[in-house]
Scaffold this active site. Structure first.
Site, mmCIF file in Angstrom:
data_model
loop_
_atom_site.group_PDB
_atom_site.id
_atom_site.type_symbol
_atom_site.label_atom_id
_atom_site.label_comp_id
_atom_site.label_asym_id
_atom_site.label_seq_id
_atom_site.Cartn_x
_atom_site.Cartn_y
_atom_site.Cartn_z
ATOM 1 C CB VAL A 82 37.430 14.736 -57.515
ATOM 2 C CG1 VAL A 82 38.259 15.213 -58.701
ATOM 3 C CG2 VAL A 82 37.341 13.209 -57.507
ATOM 4 C CE LYS A 83 42.507 21.186 -52.796
ATOM 5 N NZ LYS A 83 43.826 21.229 -52.163
#
Ligand code: G3P
Length: 217
Positions: A82-83
């Site tokens: 997850v960015k």
């Protein structure tokens, strides 16, 4: 150094993955917005093709919403990272997601101080944007060097993911510096293969061989 493709274009990944040099993929909302089709399906297809970490960025702006969106993105495939964008909300979301065992890539990092804060909340990766710094006459690679120095001295496990790469020299500089990962647009990976002397040399080898075969007939 691991090499990632900075792309959400599935044909890029289909073309590059069989070369055996690609360790992962990074995407962002701008890259996904260019593609036709369902973003989740695109991310799933990329995960299946690359079999390594694939960064998928949240578009929420509040920490609690980022966490929910991050959980949803992480559910697409075990390879999803997850960015989150750097900032107070991103830092809070990074800590919460990391505590849940979800790997986080903190993006839009433009200073060593930002990278330090991301490492402190357990980011798996930090993404310094090299090209965008170079664009404003500030050394992107100097930032990478400073971040690596801090991470080494304090033994942070956070990996330095060199992003916003514009050409082969960025890749070579990142490798020489010992960066963990460099993520490159497909055209930069293509450029890594190129050298005119390789082409000239191969043409000569083949021409010499053909000439010798003809002489034997
Ligand atoms: O994926 C993030 C980063 O690599 C973006 O690069 O070229 O838009 O500055 P760029």
């Amino acid at each position: 150094m691991k090499l990632f493709v900075d792309s959400a274009h599935v044909p890029d990944i289909e073309r590059l993955a069989p070369l055996g040099i690609i360790d992962g993929v990074t995407t962002n909302p701008s890259l996904l917005a260019r593609e036709q089709g369902d973003p989740d399906a695109i991310l799933k297809a990329i995960c299946t093709l690359v079999g390594g970490p694939v960064s998928a960025e949240v578009v929420s702006t509040e920490a609690d919403e980022m966490v929910l969106e991050g959980q949803r993105l992480a559910g697409i495939d075990p390879h999803i990272v997850v960015k989150v964008p750097f900032g107070r909300a991103g830092i809070r979301a990074c800590r919460a997601l990391t505590e849940q065992g979800i790997r986080v890539n903190v993006t839009l990092v433009f200073s060593p101080a930002q990278a330090l804060l991301a490492a402190k909340v357990g980011a798996a990766y930090v993404s310094p944007f090299i090209g965008r710094l170079d664009d404003i006459s500030t050394s992107g690679m100097e930032l990478v060097s400073q971040i690596m120095d801090i991470f080494d001295k304090h033994e942070f496990a956070t990996e330095v993911l060199v992003a916003s790469v514009r050409g082969p020299l960025h890749v070579v500089d990142a490798a020489a510096m010992g960066a963990d990962i460099c993520t490159c647009p497909a055209k930069v990976i293509d450029a890594l293969f190129e050298h005119p002397l390789t082409d000239i040399g191969l043409r000569k080898f083949l021409a010499d061989w053909e000439r010798a075969q003809a002489a034997k007939v």
